[in-house]
Design a protein around this motif. Structure first.
Motif, PDB file in Angstrom:
ATOM      1  N   LYS A 170       0.800  -1.232   0.000  1.00 45.65           N
ATOM      2  CA  LYS A 170       0.000   0.000   0.000  1.00 45.65           C
ATOM      3  C   LYS A 170       0.833   1.283   0.000  1.00 45.65           C
ATOM      4  O   LYS A 170       0.316   2.361  -0.284  1.00 45.65           O
ATOM      5  CB  LYS A 170      -0.928   0.010   1.216  1.00 45.65           C
ATOM      6  N   THR A 171       2.117   1.165   0.317  1.00 45.21           N
ATOM      7  CA  THR A 171       2.974   2.358   0.382  1.00 45.21           C
ATOM      8  C   THR A 171       3.444   2.819  -1.003  1.00 45.21           C
ATOM      9  O   THR A 171       3.951   3.922  -1.133  1.00 45.21           O
ATOM     10  CB  THR A 171       4.204   2.085   1.260  1.00 45.21           C
ATOM     11  N   HIS A 172       3.280   1.979  -2.017  1.00 41.58           N
ATOM     12  CA  HIS A 172       3.751   2.338  -3.354  1.00 41.58           C
ATOM     13  C   HIS A 172       2.873   3.407  -4.000  1.00 41.58           C
ATOM     14  O   HIS A 172       1.650   3.394  -3.821  1.00 41.58           O
ATOM     15  CB  HIS A 172       3.792   1.108  -4.262  1.00 41.58           C
ATOM     16  N   PRO A 173       3.469   4.313  -4.769  1.00 48.00           N
ATOM     17  CA  PRO A 173       2.695   5.359  -5.457  1.00 48.00           C
ATOM     18  C   PRO A 173       1.664   4.782  -6.424  1.00 48.00           C
ATOM     19  O   PRO A 173       0.653   5.417  -6.696  1.00 48.00           O
ATOM     20  CB  PRO A 173       3.769   6.150  -6.216  1.00 48.00           C
ATOM     21  N   HIS A 174       1.944   3.595  -6.946  1.00 49.05           N
ATOM     22  CA  HIS A 174       1.036   2.993  -7.925  1.00 49.05           C
ATOM     23  C   HIS A 174      -0.055   2.132  -7.276  1.00 49.05           C
ATOM     24  O   HIS A 174      -0.806   1.462  -7.989  1.00 49.05           O
ATOM     25  CB  HIS A 174       1.819   2.129  -8.922  1.00 49.05           C
ATOM     26  N   PHE A 175      -0.166   2.154  -5.951  1.00 47.27           N
ATOM     27  CA  PHE A 175      -1.099   1.234  -5.281  1.00 47.27           C
ATOM     28  C   PHE A 175      -2.539   1.392  -5.766  1.00 47.27           C
ATOM     29  O   PHE A 175      -3.280   0.411  -5.867  1.00 47.27           O
ATOM     30  CB  PHE A 175      -1.067   1.397  -3.758  1.00 47.27           C
ATOM     31  N   ASP A 176      -2.956   2.623  -6.069  1.00 52.51           N
ATOM     32  CA  ASP A 176      -4.343   2.826  -6.513  1.00 52.51           C
ATOM     33  C   ASP A 176      -4.681   2.005  -7.750  1.00 52.51           C
ATOM     34  O   ASP A 176      -5.821   1.561  -7.924  1.00 52.51           O
ATOM     35  CB  ASP A 176      -4.608   4.300  -6.797  1.00 52.51           C
ATOM     36  N   GLU A 177      -3.682   1.782  -8.613  1.00 54.37           N
ATOM     37  CA  GLU A 177      -3.910   0.992  -9.822  1.00 54.37           C
ATOM     38  C   GLU A 177      -4.107  -0.486  -9.493  1.00 54.37           C
ATOM     39  O   GLU A 177      -4.648  -1.239 -10.306  1.00 54.37           O
ATOM     40  CB  GLU A 177      -2.740   1.185 -10.791  1.00 54.37           C
ATOM     41  N   ILE A 178      -3.657  -0.898  -8.325  1.00 56.31           N
ATOM     42  CA  ILE A 178      -3.866  -2.260  -7.837  1.00 56.31           C
ATOM     43  C   ILE A 178      -5.101  -2.304  -6.943  1.00 56.31           C
ATOM     44  O   ILE A 178      -5.950  -3.184  -7.063  1.00 56.31           O
ATOM     45  CB  ILE A 178      -2.615  -2.761  -7.078  1.00 56.31           C
ATOM     46  N   GLY A 179      -5.226  -1.311  -6.075  1.00 59.69           N
ATOM     47  CA  GLY A 179      -6.342  -1.249  -5.138  1.00 59.69           C
ATOM     48  C   GLY A 179      -7.693  -1.179  -5.816  1.00 59.69           C
ATOM     49  O   GLY A 179      -8.692  -1.696  -5.288  1.00 59.69           O
ATOM     50  N   ILE A 180      -7.757  -0.573  -6.986  1.00 55.79           N
ATOM     51  CA  ILE A 180      -9.030  -0.455  -7.693  1.00 55.79           C
ATOM     52  C   ILE A 180      -9.566  -1.832  -8.090  1.00 55.79           C
ATOM     53  O   ILE A 180     -10.783  -2.041  -8.178  1.00 55.79           O
ATOM     54  CB  ILE A 180      -8.896   0.474  -8.924  1.00 55.79           C
ATOM     55  N   CYS A 181      -8.672  -2.777  -8.292  1.00 58.60           N
ATOM     56  CA  CYS A 181      -9.099  -4.149  -8.612  1.00 58.60           C
ATOM     57  C   CYS A 181      -9.763  -4.793  -7.401  1.00 58.60           C
ATOM     58  O   CYS A 181     -10.738  -5.536  -7.543  1.00 58.60           O
ATOM     59  CB  CYS A 181      -7.912  -4.987  -9.070  1.00 58.60           C
ATOM     60  N   TYR A 182      -9.245  -4.518  -6.199  1.00 50.74           N
ATOM     61  CA  TYR A 182      -9.884  -5.021  -4.977  1.00 50.74           C
ATOM     62  C   TYR A 182     -11.285  -4.420  -4.848  1.00 50.74           C
ATOM     63  O   TYR A 182     -12.240  -5.108  -4.493  1.00 50.74           O
ATOM     64  CB  TYR A 182      -9.061  -4.649  -3.741  1.00 50.74           C
ATOM     65  N   PHE A 183     -11.360  -3.137  -5.126  1.00 53.22           N
ATOM     66  CA  PHE A 183     -12.613  -2.385  -5.041  1.00 53.22           C
ATOM     67  C   PHE A 183     -13.675  -2.985  -5.972  1.00 53.22           C
ATOM     68  O   PHE A 183     -14.812  -3.268  -5.560  1.00 53.22           O
ATOM     69  CB  PHE A 183     -12.330  -0.926  -5.419  1.00 53.22           C
ATOM     70  N   VAL A 184     -13.293  -3.213  -7.217  1.00 56.65           N
ATOM     71  CA  VAL A 184     -14.221  -3.741  -8.220  1.00 56.65           C
ATOM     72  C   VAL A 184     -14.628  -5.176  -7.899  1.00 56.65           C
ATOM     73  O   VAL A 184     -15.812  -5.531  -7.961  1.00 56.65           O
ATOM     74  CB  VAL A 184     -13.597  -3.655  -9.633  1.00 56.65           C
ATOM     75  N   GLN A 185     -13.651  -6.012  -7.544  1.00 52.00           N
ATOM     76  CA  GLN A 185     -13.964  -7.418  -7.271  1.00 52.00           C
ATOM     77  C   GLN A 185     -14.844  -7.585  -6.040  1.00 52.00           C
ATOM     78  O   GLN A 185     -15.723  -8.456  -6.007  1.00 52.00           O
ATOM     79  CB  GLN A 185     -12.675  -8.231  -7.127  1.00 52.00           C
ATOM     80  N   PHE A 186     -14.640  -6.760  -5.036  1.00 62.75           N
ATOM     81  CA  PHE A 186     -15.489  -6.830  -3.839  1.00 62.75           C
ATOM     82  C   PHE A 186     -16.938  -6.526  -4.200  1.00 62.75           C
ATOM     83  O   PHE A 186     -17.860  -7.246  -3.797  1.00 62.75           O
ATOM     84  CB  PHE A 186     -14.996  -5.848  -2.768  1.00 62.75           C
ATOM     85  N   HIS A 187     -17.156  -5.469  -4.957  1.00 66.04           N
ATOM     86  CA  HIS A 187     -18.517  -5.070  -5.304  1.00 66.04           C
ATOM     87  C   HIS A 187     -19.168  -6.053  -6.285  1.00 66.04           C
ATOM     88  O   HIS A 187     -20.378  -6.307  -6.204  1.00 66.04           O
ATOM     89  CB  HIS A 187     -18.527  -3.652  -5.858  1.00 66.04           C
ATOM     90  N   LEU A 188     -18.386  -6.612  -7.200  1.00 64.47           N
ATOM     91  CA  LEU A 188     -18.913  -7.641  -8.092  1.00 64.47           C
ATOM     92  C   LEU A 188     -19.369  -8.855  -7.290  1.00 64.47           C
ATOM     93  O   LEU A 188     -20.447  -9.405  -7.521  1.00 64.47           O
ATOM     94  CB  LEU A 188     -17.847  -8.058  -9.107  1.00 64.47           C
ATOM     95  N   HIS A 189     -18.529  -9.266  -6.357  1.00 64.40           N
ATOM     96  CA  HIS A 189     -18.841 -10.404  -5.488  1.00 64.40           C
ATOM     97  C   HIS A 189     -20.142 -10.153  -4.723  1.00 64.40           C
ATOM     98  O   HIS A 189     -21.019 -11.022  -4.660  1.00 64.40           O
ATOM     99  CB  HIS A 189     -17.682 -10.636  -4.511  1.00 64.40           C
ATOM    100  N   ALA A 190     -20.273  -8.960  -4.168  1.00 58.64           N
ATOM    101  CA  ALA A 190     -21.456  -8.617  -3.377  1.00 58.64           C
ATOM    102  C   ALA A 190     -22.712  -8.604  -4.240  1.00 58.64           C
ATOM    103  O   ALA A 190     -23.766  -9.117  -3.823  1.00 58.64           O
ATOM    104  CB  ALA A 190     -21.252  -7.260  -2.703  1.00 58.64           C
ATOM    105  N   GLN A 191     -22.606  -8.051  -5.455  1.00 57.61           N
ATOM    106  CA  GLN A 191     -23.782  -7.974  -6.324  1.00 57.61           C
ATOM    107  C   GLN A 191     -24.210  -9.348  -6.833  1.00 57.61           C
ATOM    108  O   GLN A 191     -25.411  -9.645  -6.917  1.00 57.61           O
ATOM    109  CB  GLN A 191     -23.516  -7.016  -7.487  1.00 57.61           C
ATOM    110  N   LEU A 192     -23.242 -10.204  -7.154  1.00 60.88           N
ATOM    111  CA  LEU A 192     -23.590 -11.555  -7.601  1.00 60.88           C
ATOM    112  C   LEU A 192     -24.149 -12.374  -6.438  1.00 60.88           C
ATOM    113  O   LEU A 192     -25.089 -13.150  -6.610  1.00 60.88           O
ATOM    114  CB  LEU A 192     -22.368 -12.251  -8.208  1.00 60.88           C
ATOM    115  N   LYS A 193     -23.578 -12.207  -5.258  1.00 58.70           N
ATOM    116  CA  LYS A 193     -24.071 -12.915  -4.067  1.00 58.70           C
ATOM    117  C   LYS A 193     -25.510 -12.497  -3.762  1.00 58.70           C
ATOM    118  O   LYS A 193     -26.353 -13.340  -3.433  1.00 58.70           O
ATOM    119  CB  LYS A 193     -23.175 -12.628  -2.869  1.00 58.70           C
ATOM    120  N   ASN A 194     -25.810 -11.211  -3.874  1.00 57.20           N
ATOM    121  CA  ASN A 194     -27.166 -10.735  -3.633  1.00 57.20           C
ATOM    122  C   ASN A 194     -28.152 -11.344  -4.634  1.00 57.20           C
ATOM    123  O   ASN A 194     -29.273 -11.716  -4.269  1.00 57.20           O
ATOM    124  CB  ASN A 194     -27.223  -9.209  -3.721  1.00 57.20           C
ATOM    125  N   ALA A 195     -27.716 -11.461  -5.885  1.00 59.24           N
ATOM    126  CA  ALA A 195     -28.572 -12.070  -6.916  1.00 59.24           C
ATOM    127  C   ALA A 195     -28.794 -13.545  -6.613  1.00 59.24           C
ATOM    128  O   ALA A 195     -29.909 -14.059  -6.754  1.00 59.24           O
ATOM    129  CB  ALA A 195     -27.936 -11.893  -8.293  1.00 59.24           C
TER     130      ALA A 195
END
Length: 232
Positions: A170-195
């Motif tokens: 998380k200390t790397h300047p480029h972390f947001d480019e990696i963190g956004i994948c966590y963000f997207v996958q979490f929400h995809l997981h939640a939306q599919l689980k809800n369905a």
């Protein structure tokens, strides 16, 4: 559906579930919903060419569901674009992805501070870290090098868990480019689980399909090439 953005989304499954119940059908089967983003062109629309056997495709994310109060202003500019995409007679795959990622990146910036502190997110990342961290790093390296062919990634051409863990810090300047994948996958997981939960609640089976193989330049092959005949 009319609520989607030129393509079906996980949240649209509720409408299909309602219809299945009304007509007496007991099962809905989906084609593979794994991420296939390799060339970032229309060719990625083929669902049996997954770059990950675990990651879900950002294409199916409903952006309005993740907006929250802070992200609502970002939705105002979408209505006209969404209407145009929905009126097309064929799916403009590339435009849907371009538009979605543009908004997702803005949503991430709005939510990221609180996002990584959420207990549900911490638990999701812990439970799925074995594939999630390498996948996020893979996506970052794919975009950085402009190619899904990991053989062109220099020191990262051969997967090294320690190097990837360090790259994803998380200390790397480029972390947001990696963190956004966590963000997207979490929400995809939640939306599919809800369905899925909605389907089960109404006595409907939601059945998934899986690709027989994966993309030869995908994350799974990068991580464990010994399991694949890469010369065939």
């Amino acid at each position: 559906s009319a609520k989607g953005m030129g393509v079906g989304e996980f949240t649209d499954l509720r409408l299909l579930i309602d219809w299945a119940k009304k007509t007496g059908l007991r099962m809905i089967q989906l084609l593979p919903v794994n991420d296939t983003t390799a060339s970032q062109t229309w060719e990625d629309s083929y669902p049996y060419n997954a770059i990950s056997a675990f990651a879900l495709h950002p294409l199916y994310l409903n952006i309005e569901e993740i907006a929250g109060h802070e992200g609502k202003p970002l939705l105002k500019s979408l209505s006209d674009k969404k209407k145009k995409l929905n009126e097309l007679t064929t799916l403009d795959y590339e435009e849907v992805m371009r538009l979605k990622w543009g908004v997702i990146k803005q949503m991430y910036q709005v939510h990221k501070r609180k996002f990584f502190k959420r207990n549900a997110v911490i638990r999701f990342m812990k439970d799925n870290g074995h594939w999630l961290t390498p996948y996020a790093a893979y996506c970052y390296l794919r975009d950085k090098h402009g190619s899904a062919d990991f053989r062109k990634w220099g020191e990262y051409a051969v997967y090294d868990p320690e190097k990837i863990q360090a790259l994803s810090d998380k200390t790397h300047p480029h972390f947001d480019e990696i963190g956004i994948c966590y963000f997207v996958q979490f929400h995809l997981h939640a939306q599919l689980k809800n369905a899925r939960d909605y389907a089960h609640k109404h006595g409907i089976i939601l059945k998934g399909d899986i690709p027989i193989g994966v993309n030869p330049h995908g994350c799974d092959v990068w991580m464990e090439p010994e399991f694949f005949h890469t010369d065939m």
